[in-house]
Design a protein around this motif. Structure first.
Motif, PDB file in Angstrom:
ATOM      1  N   PRO A 160       0.851  -1.198   0.000  1.00  0.00           N
ATOM      2  CA  PRO A 160       0.000   0.000   0.000  1.00  0.00           C
ATOM      3  C   PRO A 160       0.884   1.243   0.000  1.00  0.00           C
ATOM      4  N   THR A 161       0.430   2.295  -0.631  1.00  0.00           N
ATOM      5  CA  THR A 161       1.246   3.511  -0.650  1.00  0.00           C
ATOM      6  C   THR A 161       1.357   4.123   0.739  1.00  0.00           C
ATOM      7  N   ARG A 162       0.471   3.733   1.651  1.00  0.00           N
ATOM      8  CA  ARG A 162       0.568   4.194   3.033  1.00  0.00           C
ATOM      9  C   ARG A 162       1.554   3.343   3.832  1.00  0.00           C
ATOM     10  N   THR A 783     -13.716   3.760  -7.671  1.00  0.00           N
ATOM     11  CA  THR A 783     -12.449   3.041  -7.653  1.00  0.00           C
ATOM     12  C   THR A 783     -11.866   3.010  -9.056  1.00  0.00           C
ATOM     13  N   LEU A 784     -10.632   3.470  -9.185  1.00  0.00           N
ATOM     14  CA  LEU A 784      -9.938   3.480 -10.474  1.00  0.00           C
ATOM     15  C   LEU A 784      -8.667   2.653 -10.353  1.00  0.00           C
ATOM     16  N   ASN A 785      -8.533   1.647 -11.213  1.00  0.00           N
ATOM     17  CA  ASN A 785      -7.357   0.777 -11.219  1.00  0.00           C
ATOM     18  C   ASN A 785      -6.623   0.907 -12.554  1.00  0.00           C
ATOM     19  N   LEU A 786      -5.304   0.938 -12.487  1.00  0.00           N
ATOM     20  CA  LEU A 786      -4.478   1.029 -13.685  1.00  0.00           C
ATOM     21  C   LEU A 786      -3.517  -0.144 -13.746  1.00  0.00           C
ATOM     22  N   PHE A 818      -7.022   6.871  -6.777  1.00  0.00           N
ATOM     23  CA  PHE A 818      -7.359   8.086  -6.037  1.00  0.00           C
ATOM     24  C   PHE A 818      -7.493   7.841  -4.526  1.00  0.00           C
ATOM     25  N   ASN A 819      -7.175   6.592  -4.110  1.00  0.00           N
ATOM     26  CA  ASN A 819      -7.259   6.258  -2.682  1.00  0.00           C
ATOM     27  C   ASN A 819      -8.624   6.637  -2.116  1.00  0.00           C
ATOM     28  N   ASP A 820      -9.671   6.335  -2.884  1.00  0.00           N
ATOM     29  CA  ASP A 820     -11.025   6.685  -2.470  1.00  0.00           C
ATOM     30  C   ASP A 820     -11.554   5.639  -1.501  1.00  0.00           C
ATOM     31  N   ILE A 821     -11.896   6.062  -0.322  1.00  0.00           N
ATOM     32  CA  ILE A 821     -12.431   5.180   0.715  1.00  0.00           C
ATOM     33  C   ILE A 821     -13.793   5.733   1.136  1.00  0.00           C
ATOM     34  N   GLN A 822     -14.761   4.875   1.244  1.00  0.00           N
ATOM     35  CA  GLN A 822     -16.116   5.321   1.558  1.00  0.00           C
ATOM     36  C   GLN A 822     -16.148   6.091   2.874  1.00  0.00           C
ATOM     37  N   PRO A 842      -8.224  -0.824   5.016  1.00  0.00           N
ATOM     38  CA  PRO A 842      -6.871  -0.597   5.539  1.00  0.00           C
ATOM     39  C   PRO A 842      -5.798  -0.565   4.457  1.00  0.00           C
ATOM     40  N   ILE A 843      -6.106  -1.067   3.267  1.00  0.00           N
ATOM     41  CA  ILE A 843      -5.114  -1.107   2.183  1.00  0.00           C
ATOM     42  C   ILE A 843      -5.079   0.218   1.447  1.00  0.00           C
TER      43      ILE A 843
END
Length: 855
Positions: A160-162, A783-786, A818-822, A842-843
Motif C-alpha cells: 500500500p502507498t501508506r 475506484t480506479l485501477n491502472l 485516487f485512494n477513495d475510501i467510503q 486498511p489497504i
C-alpha cells in the motif's frame, strides 16, 4: 417536473435497440436475391460451443496477449465484469470448458499460461443448461493451441502507498500441449505481512488509549499460502479424452485481537479507591501480551473428466473430490475472579500494570472442522429428432454427491462435537427446440427462433426432494440482434456449512451500536444453524444482444433480471434497530444497555426480492496490422474473423474429440447448409464462429455498463416491517443497496506495450437508525485501477544485448489510484469509531510490480 421511472428508462433502452436495427433489415437485397438460392457452407472451428445463444465476449490469441496476464485464473479475474452472473445466484465464478468440453472443475485450467490459449468465448447463463449445469453461472470456453510447451516463473511484490504491509508472491508453471496430451504443473507461494490499527491511526476509546491498544490489534492479518496444482489430459484415437487433476493448498493466518480485558468493581472502602462511592473500572491487561486468533487450513483436491462421442451423442463423466481441514485457535480473556476477590479485600491495586498470579492467563478456545465433498455427474447430449426447422437437441444428466462435515469446538473447557452428512442423488433434462431456423420461409418472415426447457429433481438425505424447472426463448429477428428470455424455479437447501460449522466466539470485535449510537468491542459468535429451511427461488431474465453490421466491433447488451426467494438462509445482517427487534435473542446487552455480544450464526429470511436492469456498450478495434486483416469483432458479433484459411498456429487443438466439440454435437444434415437466406450461417457456430488468432498489430477496447437497481427488499418474517435496502435499510456493514452502479474499462495494446484502466462507481446510500437510534450516511465510492506492462521481446534489440531478458515481461499495477475510501457519517456529521477509514479499507491505494519470464 415529473421524474422518469427507472423501469420506463430501462424498457426504453431495450426498445431503442430493436428500433435501431430495423432499418438494417429494410435495406437488405431481398428483392434482388429472392429468385436465387444461396448455399453457404462452413467448417466449425473445433472446440467452439454450438449454440444459438450469442457469446458476450470473444477473444482471440492476440486479444488474450493484450491483457498481459500470467494465467487463465488472472484472465478470468480481468474479465470479471463479463464473466460474473448478474442473477445473484451461484458462486459467481463462471463454468469453464476446455475446447467445448466439460471439466472436473476450475483447477483443470486455472494455471495454464495465456500463451497456450487460442481463443476465448464467454456465454450467458442459458448455455450452462447444455452442459448439465444450473442456469445461474456464465460459461467461459477456452480453446487451446496445438503443440505448445513452456516453462515460466513470476515474482510479484506489492505494498500500500501508506506502507506498513507487503505482499510477496512467487510462482512457477510448466505446460506441455502435444498432439494428443496436455500436462500442466504449477506451484506458488504467497506471504503477506500485517497492518495494525496503530499503523492506520485508529482512534481508540479512553481505555484503549491508556494501553496503546492499536499496537495489539490487526486490521489485516499476516498470512502464508502455498498451493500446488497439476493436471494431465490424454486424447485417444477414437476422440475420447480423459483428464486428471490434483492439488494441495496450505493457508495460515495469525490475527491479533487486542488485549485481555475485564470490568473490576472497586469498593469505596478500598485503600486504592479514587471515589467516595463504589465504582466500576473497565480496563485492559498487558500482562500476557495480545490475544491471538490463528486459522490453519489444509485442502486436498482431486478430479477426473471423461469426454467422448458415441453414435452421434456426446457424453461426459466428471468427478471431483475435496477434503478441507480447518483448525482455529482463539484466545479469550482469562478468569478475573481471584483478582476481584483481592480488590474486595483491599490487597490488590486495580490500577496496577501487573497482577502476578491473581490474573489468570488467556483461555484458548479451539475449533476443528473437516469437510469431505465428492461430486459426480454424467451427461449425454445430442439430437433427438429432426424437424423441418432443425434438430431438437437435448442434454440428460444424472449425478451423485456426498458431503460430510465433522466438527469439534472447545469453548470455556466444554467440548462440543458435531457431525453432518448429506447424500444427493440428482437427475435432469434440458431440451432445445428450433421453431424457425432451417425452414427458410419461416425464418425469412420472423428470423431465427428457438425455445428451451429444463426439469430436474434432487433427493437429499437430510432435506428430501428438491425440484428445479425452467424455460426460455431465443429469438434473432435480424442478423446481429438477439433477444433471450428465461424463467427458472428451484428449491435449494442451505449448505452443510451453514448448518454445521463449528461454533467460534471471537472477542473484542469493533462494532457500531445503532441503538446507542456508539462504537463498542463485542464478542461475535459464528458457526452453523440447524434450523434453516429449504429455499424456494423464482427468477426471470430478459436480455438483448445487438451487434450492428453497420458498425464493426460494437456490441450493445441489455439485461432485465427479477429474483424472488422464500426462506432464504443468510449471514446475520447489520445490527440496526430493525434487525435487533427481529432477532432479540441474538443480541446481549449488559445492565446499562451496552452491547456486549452478537450471535451471528446464519438466519432465515421469509422473503427476498430484487429487480435490476443492466445495459452497456462494448467497442473494439484493431490497428497497424498487415493488409487483409479485419478489426476485432465486437463481443458476440457473428462472423468474427479475418477471412480466409487459418494459419498454421490457428489450427484447432488436438486436445479433445474431433469437430463435434460441444454438447450439441450432432447437428442435422439440414443444418450444414441454408438456402435462400442472405447472410445465412451453416455448420459453424451461430455466433462466435470467427477464426482465432490475429495478424498482429495493435488493438483497443472500451466497455461501459450501468446497473440500475429497481427494487431490493427483505422480509424477515410476517409481522415485521419489510426492509427496503434502497430506502434506508441495510443487511450489510457497507450500508444499503446503491441505486446505481457504473463500470468502465479501457484497454490499449501495441508493439508489446499494454495499458488497462478499470473504473467502478456506486452511488451513496444511507441507513436509518430509527426513532431512538443513530442514522448513518454512506458516501458514493469511485475506484480506479491502472495496469501497464511491457513485453521485452518486442522492444527492439534489448533482449539481444541482455540475453536473460528474453521471454520476459515487466508489469506495474496501481489499485484505487485516487485512494477513495467510503466516508461514513452519523446524524451529527461525525465518523463513528467503527467506521474509521482504516477499518473500512486498511489497504487503500496499492502498487505492485511483477517480473515474469518464459524459458
Amino acid at each position: 417536473m415529473t421524474q422518469t421511472s427507472p423501469r420506463f428508462f430501462g424498457a426504453s433502452l431495450l426498445a431503442l435497440s430493436f428500433t435501431i436495427a430495423l432499418p438494417a433489415h429494410g435495406q437488405s437485397n431481398d428483392d434482388e436475391l429472392k429468385n436465387e438460392d444461396i448455399v453457404v457452407t462452413a467448417e466449425r472451428l473445433r472446440g467452439s460451443v454450438i449454440t444459438e445463444v450469442p457469446p458476450i465476449v470473444e477473444l482471440d490469441a492476440g486479444d488474450v496477449a493484450s491483457y498481459g496476464v500470467s494465467s487463465i485464473e488472472d484472465l478470468v479475474e480481468e474479465l470479471s465484469s463479463q464473466t460474473t452472473s448478474n442473477r445473484g445466484r451461484g458462486s459467481g465464478r463462471p463454468i469453464v470448458l476446455i475446447n467445448g468440453q466439460r471439466t472436473s472443475g476450475f483447477r483443470d485450467i486455472r494455471d495454464l499460461p495465456p500463451e497456450a490459449i487460442q481463443s476465448v468465448q464467454v456465454f450467458p447463463e442459458e448455455v450452462a443448461l447444455q452442459y448439465g449445469y444450473a442456469p445461474d453461472e456464465r460459461v467461459i470456453n477456452f480453446i487451446l493451441k496445438d503443440n505448445y510447451t513452456g516453462f515460466g516463473a513470476e515474482a510479484e511484490y506489492g505494498v500500500p502507498t501508506r506502507g506498513d504491509q507487503s505482499n510477496t508472491e512467487l510462482e512457477s508453471t510448466f505446460t506441455h500441449i502435444g498432439e494428443n496430451s496436455r500436462l500442466n504443473l504449477n506451484i506458488e507461494y504467497e506471504t503477506q505481512s500485517a497492518i495494525t490499527e496503530a499503523e492506520r491511526g485508529i482512534i481508540q476509546d479512553q481505555a484503549g488509549d491508556l494501553v496503546n491498544l492499536g499496537d495489539f490489534r490487526t486490521l489485516s492479518a499476516p498470512s502464508d499460502n502455498v498451493e500446488f496444482n497439476g493436471n494431465y489430459s490424454r486424447t485417444f484415437a477414437d476422440g475420447t479424452s480423459l483428464s486428471f487433476n490434483g492439488g494441495y493448498i496450505y493457508d495460515k493466518s495469525r490475527a491479533l485481537l487486542g488485549l485481555a480485558s475485564g470490568t473490576l468493581d472497586i469498593p469505596a472502602t478500598s485503600p486504592f479507591a479514587q471515589s467516595a462511592s463504589d465504582e466500576s473500572l473497565f480496563r485492559y491487561f498487558t500482562q500476557f501480551g495480545p490475544l491471538r486468533k490463528t486459522v490453519e487450513t489444509n485442502t486436498f483436491q482431486g478430479g477426473a473428466a471423461l469426454n467422448g462421442v458415441t453414435s452421434g451423442w456426446r457424453y461426459s463423466l466428471t468427478a471431483d473430490y475435496a477434503r478441507e481441514e480447518t483448525e482455529t485457535a482463539t484466545d479469550n480473556s482469562g478468569d478475573i475472579s481471584a483478582l476481584q476477590a483481592a480488590i474486595d479485600a483491599g490487597t490488590a491495586d486495580p490500577f496496577a500494570s501487573d497482577f502476578g498470579t491473581l490474573l489468570s492467563p488467556p483461555i484458548t478456545d479451539e475449533a476443528r472442522s473437516v469437510s469431505n465433498t465428492l461430486e459426480t455427474l454424467a451427461t449425454l447430449s445430442g439430437a433427438l429428432i429432426t424437424l423441418p426447422s432443425g434438430s431438437v437437441t437435448t442434454t440428460v444428466r444424472g449425478g451423485y454427491s456426498r458431503e460430510d462435515l465433522d466438527s469439534r469446538d472447545i469453548t470455556d473447557g466444554v467440548t462440543t462435537l458435531g457431525s453432518l452428512g448429506r447424500d444427493n442423488f440428482n437427475a435432469g433434462i434440458s431440451i432445445d427446440i428450433p421453431i424457425a431456423d432451417e425452414n427458410i420461409d419461416v425464418t425469412e418472415a420472423i428470423g431465427q427462433l428457438s425455445i428451451n426447457g429444463n426439469l430436474g429433481y434432487s433427493e437429499l438425505s437430510d432435506f428430501g426432494g428438491l425440484v428445479e424447472f425452467g424455460f426460455g426463448l431465443n429469438w434473432e429477428p435480424l442478423d446481429g440482434l438477439v433477444f433471450t428470455a428465461s424463467a427458472i424455479g428451484e428449491d435449494a437447501a442451505p449448505t452443510i456449512e451453514q448448518l454445521g460449522n463449528p461454533v467460534i466466539v471471537t472477542p473484542n470485535v469493533t462494532t457500531f451500536d445503532f441503538t446507542n449510537g456508539e462504537t463498542v468491542l463485542t464478542s461475535i459468535t459464528t458457526g452453523g444453524n440447524l434450523d434453516l429451511p429449504t429455499e424456494k427461488r423464482r427468477d426471470i431474465k430478459l436480455a438483448v444482444n445487438y451487434s450492428p453490421e453497420w458498425l464493426d466491433g460494437m456490441t450493445f447488451l441489455g439485461e432485465y433480471i427479477r429474483n424472488n426467494s422464500e426462506n432464504v438462509a443468510s449471514d446475520f445482517p447489520l445490527l440496526t434497530e430493525e434487525i435487533e427487534a427481529a432477532f432479540p435473542d441474538r443480541v446481549t446487552r449488559d445492565e446499562t444497555g451496552r452491547l456486549v455480544a452478537i450471535d451471528q450464526r446464519p438466519v432465515n429470511y421469509s422473503n427476498v426480492r430484487s429487480e435490476s436492469i443492466r445495459y452497456g456498450l462494448e467497442f473494439s478495434k484493431r490497428f497497424g496490422q498487415r493488409r487483409g486483416g479485419r478489426g476485432l469483432r465486437g463481443a458476440g458479433r457473428p462472423g468474427a474473423g479475418d477471412g480466409g484459411p487459418p494459419p498454421d498456429d490457428a489450427r484447432p487443438p488436438s486436445d479433445g474429440p474431433p469437430p463435434e466439440g460441444g454438447p450439441e454435437s450432432a447437428p442435422s444434415e439440414a443444418g450444414r447448409a441454408e438456402a435462400g437466406r442472405p447472410g445465412a450461417r451453416a455448420g459453424g457456430p451461430p455466433r462466435g464462429g470467427g477464426r482465432p488468432g490475429g495478424r498482429g498489430g495493435g488493438r483497443w477496447r472500451v466497455s461501459a455498463y450501468h446497473t440500475v437497481h429497481l427494487d431490493e427488499r427483505v422480509l424477515i418474517r410476517p409481522g415485521v416491517e419489510e426492509l427496503d435496502l434502497l430506502d434506508g435499510s441495510a443487511i450489510g456493514s457497507t450500508g444499503g443497496q446503491p441505486h446505481h452502479e457504473f463500470e468502465l474499462e479501457g484497454r490499449w495494446f501495441n508493439n508489446g506495450i499494454g495499458f488497462r484502466v478499470q473504473a467502478e462507481h456506486q452511488t451513496a446510500t444511507r441507513v436509518d437508525g430509527g426513532l431512538t437510534s443513530s442514522d448513518l450516511s454512506f458516501s458514493d465510492l469511485t475506484t480506479l485501477n491502472l495496469r501497464a506492462f511491457i513485453n521485452l521481446d518486442d522492444r527492439g534489440t534489448l533482449t539481444e544485448r541482455f540475453k536473460f531478458l528474453k521471454g520476459s515481461r515487466i508489469a506495474f499495477r496501481i489499485d484505487n489510484v485516487f485512494n477513495d475510501i467510503q466516508d461514513v457519517r452519523d446524524s451529527d456529521g461525525l465518523v463513528p469509531l467503527s467506521y474509521q477509514p482504516g477499518f473500512i479499507d486498511p489497504i487503500g491505494r496499492y502498487v505492485e510490480i511483477s517480473f515474469r519470464k518464459r524459458f
